[in-house]
Scaffold this motif. Structure first.
Motif, PDB file in Angstrom:
ATOM      1  N   TYR A 160       8.171   3.876  23.277  1.00  9.23           N
ATOM      2  CA  TYR A 160       7.018   3.716  22.381  1.00  9.23           C
ATOM      3  C   TYR A 160       6.246   5.033  22.294  1.00  9.23           C
ATOM      4  CZ  TYR A 160       8.271  -1.160  22.517  1.00  9.23           C
ATOM      5  OH  TYR A 160       8.972  -2.336  22.389  1.00  9.23           O
ATOM      6  N   ARG A 161       6.209   5.737  23.414  1.00 11.32           N
ATOM      7  CA  ARG A 161       5.548   7.045  23.419  1.00 11.32           C
ATOM      8  C   ARG A 161       6.303   8.027  22.519  1.00 11.32           C
ATOM      9  NH1 ARG A 161       1.931   8.296  27.558  1.00 11.32           N
ATOM     10  NH2 ARG A 161       1.423   6.504  28.878  1.00 11.32           N
TER      11      ARG A 161
ATOM     12  N   ALA B 190       2.806   0.475  19.103  1.00  6.96           N
ATOM     13  CA  ALA B 190       3.592  -0.594  19.739  1.00  6.96           C
ATOM     14  C   ALA B 190       3.246  -1.998  19.236  1.00  6.96           C
ATOM     15  CB  ALA B 190       3.399  -0.536  21.257  1.00  6.96           C
TER      16      ALA B 190
ATOM     17  N   ARG C 229       9.109  -2.531  17.379  1.00  7.15           N
ATOM     18  CA  ARG C 229       9.525  -3.257  18.591  1.00  7.15           C
ATOM     19  C   ARG C 229      10.982  -3.725  18.477  1.00  7.15           C
ATOM     20  NH1 ARG C 229       5.371  -3.510  21.860  1.00  7.15           N
ATOM     21  NH2 ARG C 229       6.741  -4.454  23.389  1.00  7.15           N
TER      22      ARG C 229
ATOM     23  N   ASP D 144      -2.720  -4.103  24.220  1.00  7.22           N
ATOM     24  CA  ASP D 144      -1.396  -4.571  24.661  1.00  7.22           C
ATOM     25  C   ASP D 144      -1.377  -6.076  24.939  1.00  7.22           C
ATOM     26  OD1 ASP D 144      -0.447  -2.022  24.467  1.00  7.22           O
ATOM     27  OD2 ASP D 144      -0.503  -1.585  26.611  1.00  7.22           O
TER      28      ASP D 144
ATOM     29  N   ARG E 237       3.589  12.499  27.547  1.00  5.89           N
ATOM     30  CA  ARG E 237       2.555  12.107  28.539  1.00  5.89           C
ATOM     31  C   ARG E 237       1.199  12.675  28.177  1.00  5.89           C
ATOM     32  NH1 ARG E 237       4.802   7.874  30.666  1.00  5.89           N
ATOM     33  NH2 ARG E 237       6.995   8.292  30.368  1.00  5.89           N
TER      34      ARG E 237
ATOM     35  N   ARG F 135      -6.378   0.273  26.189  1.00  5.41           N
ATOM     36  CA  ARG F 135      -4.926   0.106  26.025  1.00  5.41           C
ATOM     37  C   ARG F 135      -4.508  -1.292  26.490  1.00  5.41           C
ATOM     38  NH1 ARG F 135      -0.333   3.115  28.199  1.00  5.41           N
ATOM     39  NH2 ARG F 135      -1.600   4.234  29.710  1.00  5.41           N
TER      40      ARG F 135
ATOM     41  N   VAL G 223      -0.488   5.245  21.484  1.00  8.99           N
ATOM     42  CA  VAL G 223       0.783   4.527  21.618  1.00  8.99           C
ATOM     43  C   VAL G 223       0.626   3.008  21.452  1.00  8.99           C
ATOM     44  CG1 VAL G 223       0.656   4.533  24.166  1.00  8.99           C
ATOM     45  CG2 VAL G 223       2.854   4.244  23.074  1.00  8.99           C
ATOM     46  N   SER G 224      -0.486   2.461  21.892  1.00 10.12           N
ATOM     47  CA  SER G 224      -0.634   1.007  21.815  1.00 10.12           C
ATOM     48  C   SER G 224      -0.687   0.508  20.373  1.00 10.12           C
ATOM     49  CB  SER G 224      -1.870   0.540  22.585  1.00 10.12           C
ATOM     50  OG  SER G 224      -1.599   0.599  23.964  1.00 10.12           O
TER      51      SER G 224
ATOM     52  N   ARG H  26      -2.110  -8.254  21.330  1.00  7.98           N
ATOM     53  CA  ARG H  26      -1.306  -8.090  20.107  1.00  7.98           C
ATOM     54  C   ARG H  26      -0.482  -9.358  19.856  1.00  7.98           C
ATOM     55  NH1 ARG H  26       2.322  -3.866  23.097  1.00  7.98           N
ATOM     56  NH2 ARG H  26       3.783  -5.288  24.069  1.00  7.98           N
TER      57      ARG H  26
ATOM     58  N   GLY I 125       8.001  -2.089  31.799  1.00 11.58           N
ATOM     59  CA  GLY I 125       7.326  -2.117  30.501  1.00 11.58           C
ATOM     60  C   GLY I 125       6.224  -3.154  30.463  1.00 11.58           C
ATOM     61  N   ARG I 126       6.110  -3.828  29.309  1.00  8.86           N
ATOM     62  CA  ARG I 126       5.067  -4.838  29.131  1.00  8.86           C
ATOM     63  C   ARG I 126       5.660  -6.214  28.826  1.00  8.86           C
ATOM     64  NH1 ARG I 126       3.293  -0.536  30.013  1.00  8.86           N
ATOM     65  NH2 ARG I 126       1.200   0.310  29.685  1.00  8.86           N
ATOM     66  N   ASP I 127       6.865  -6.198  28.217  1.00 11.66           N
ATOM     67  CA  ASP I 127       7.453  -7.451  27.721  1.00 11.66           C
ATOM     68  C   ASP I 127       8.892  -7.614  28.216  1.00 11.66           C
ATOM     69  OD1 ASP I 127       8.517  -5.294  26.393  1.00 11.66           O
ATOM     70  OD2 ASP I 127       8.667  -6.316  24.456  1.00 11.66           O
ATOM     71  N   ILE I 128       9.230  -6.970  29.324  1.00 10.86           N
ATOM     72  CA  ILE I 128      10.633  -6.996  29.775  1.00 10.86           C
ATOM     73  C   ILE I 128      11.002  -8.410  30.245  1.00 10.86           C
ATOM     74  CG2 ILE I 128      12.387  -5.867  31.205  1.00 10.86           C
ATOM     75  CD1 ILE I 128      10.833  -4.025  29.183  1.00 10.86           C
TER      76      ILE I 128
ATOM     77  N   THR J 152      10.577   1.789  29.532  1.00  9.41           N
ATOM     78  CA  THR J 152      10.540   1.475  28.094  1.00  9.41           C
ATOM     79  C   THR J 152       9.292   2.025  27.415  1.00  9.41           C
ATOM     80  OG1 THR J 152       9.507  -0.683  28.472  1.00  9.41           O
ATOM     81  CG2 THR J 152      11.913  -0.620  28.385  1.00  9.41           C
ATOM     82  N   GLY J 153       8.229   2.236  28.189  1.00 11.35           N
ATOM     83  CA  GLY J 153       7.014   2.815  27.619  1.00 11.35           C
ATOM     84  C   GLY J 153       7.312   4.181  26.989  1.00 11.35           C
TER      85      GLY J 153
HETATM   86  O1  C5P Z   1       4.270   2.236  30.363  1.00 10.31           O
HETATM   87  P1  C5P Z   1       3.453   3.163  29.505  1.00 10.31           P
HETATM   88  O2  C5P Z   1       2.013   3.200  29.910  1.00 10.31           O
HETATM   89  O3  C5P Z   1       4.037   4.522  29.381  1.00 10.31           O
HETATM   90  O4  C5P Z   1       3.516   2.506  28.069  1.00 10.31           O
HETATM   91  C1  C5P Z   1       2.865   3.085  26.962  1.00 10.31           C
HETATM   92  C2  C5P Z   1       2.528   2.005  25.928  1.00 10.31           C
HETATM   93  O5  C5P Z   1       3.735   1.547  25.312  1.00 10.31           O
HETATM   94  C3  C5P Z   1       1.856   0.743  26.452  1.00 10.31           C
HETATM   95  O6  C5P Z   1       0.451   0.891  26.574  1.00 10.31           O
HETATM   96  C4  C5P Z   1       2.233  -0.264  25.373  1.00 10.31           C
HETATM   97  O7  C5P Z   1       1.383  -0.172  24.260  1.00 10.31           O
HETATM   98  C5  C5P Z   1       3.619   0.181  24.954  1.00 10.31           C
HETATM   99  N1  C5P Z   1       4.689  -0.582  25.582  1.00 10.31           N
HETATM  100  C6  C5P Z   1       5.033  -1.796  25.041  1.00 10.31           C
HETATM  101  N2  C5P Z   1       6.101  -2.484  25.532  1.00 10.31           N
HETATM  102  C7  C5P Z   1       6.809  -2.003  26.559  1.00 10.31           C
HETATM  103  C8  C5P Z   1       6.457  -0.780  27.161  1.00 10.31           C
HETATM  104  C9  C5P Z   1       5.364  -0.089  26.657  1.00 10.31           C
HETATM  105  O8  C5P Z   1       4.391  -2.261  24.113  1.00 10.31           O
HETATM  106  N3  C5P Z   1       7.866  -2.693  26.996  1.00 10.31           N
END
Ligand code: C5P
Length: 222
Positions: free
Chosen positions: A38-39, A102, A108, A183, A90, A179, A98-99, A186, A128-131, A34-35
């Motif tokens: 956001y990227r 996001a 979102r 993250d 990347r 980051r 990206v943060s 927030r 991801g971060r919030d799955i 999922t990152g």
């Molecule tokens: O996983 P990755 O490092 O590629 O994620 C990039 C950015 O996307 C994270 O630092 C975060 O800010 C955001 N992100 C998020 N929620 C997710 C996945 C990524 O906020 N589920």
């Protein structure tokens, strides 16, 4: 076999995608990073000169240029405007912004909807971060993957080198910390361990060892 959903969350460079890809292959599940979504929005903002702080304009951008995924068990390719941006997202200019992108609720909401649709039929490993907390609160297996910041920076350094991206270790450490800070502090869906998630610390562990640990939890849930 049950059609289960697996959620893997954790801070930057904790090994989520490497491990998730391996597990997806092993169990025949779809892998979703999922990152990358956001990227992709961040990439669009850079391409179309939209400020990272402008929520409304970012949401608009997303409507005008939908993010498309081509997914297999081991690969996920990302496209916008029919262009393959898998590598472009990347690059450091995306990673370092990206943060902020996001943090926006509108961004979102749009992406979470897309993620939930992908996971609708189960057989998915999503990282991801919030799955575990927001996207798939009903996931049968939830893992929270952590590692020391030193080790995470070293991993990112090695990864960057293979891609020809040159950044020194100190800078990478600071970027990762920055980051993680954005993250996890927030307002909307911050990075945090779900109450029913299993904490796995990968510091000092090989990829094989981590895959093995999580595979056992998945096996139990099937
Ligand atoms: O996983 P990755 O490092 O590629 O994620 C990039 C950015 O996307 C994270 O630092 C975060 O800010 C955001 N992100 C998020 N929620 C997710 C996945 C990524 O906020 N589920």
């Amino acid at each position: 076999m049950k059609k289960i959903k697996v959620a893997i969350d954790g801070p930057a460079s904790s090994g989520k995608s490497t491990v998730a890809k391996r597990l997806a292959k092993q169990f025949g599940f779809i892998y979703t990073d999922t990152g990358a979504m956001y990227r992709a929005v961040t990439y669009l903002a850079l391409t179309y000169h939209v400020p990272f702080s402008d929520e409304q304009a970012l949401v608009e951008l997303l409507h005008q240029h939908p993010i498309e995924f081509k997914q297999t068990q081991t690969e996920q390719q990302v496209f916008v405007d029919q262009k393959n941006i898998t590598d472009a997202i990347r690059q450091p200019d995306v990673t370092n912004n990206v943060s902020e992108v996001a943090t926006h609720q509108g961004v979102r909401e749009a992406l979470v909807k897309q993620q939930q649709l992908i996971a609708e039929n189960g057989q998915v490993i999503m990282d991801g971060r919030d799955i575990g907390t927001a996207v798939l609160p009903d996931a049968q297996v939830k893992i929270f993957l952590v590692a020391s910041v030193t080790e995470r920076a070293q991993r990112r350094y090695a990864e960057n080198q293979t891609k020809g991206i040159l950044t020194d270790l100190d800078t990478l450490t600071k970027e990762i910390q920055q980051r993680d800070h954005i993250d996890s502090t927030r307002e909307i869906s911050p990075l945090k361990q779900a109450e029913d998630a299993i904490l796995v610390d990968t510091t000092g562990k090989s990829i094989d060892q981590v895959v093995q640990i999580i595979a056992e939890y998945i096996q139990q849930a099937l």
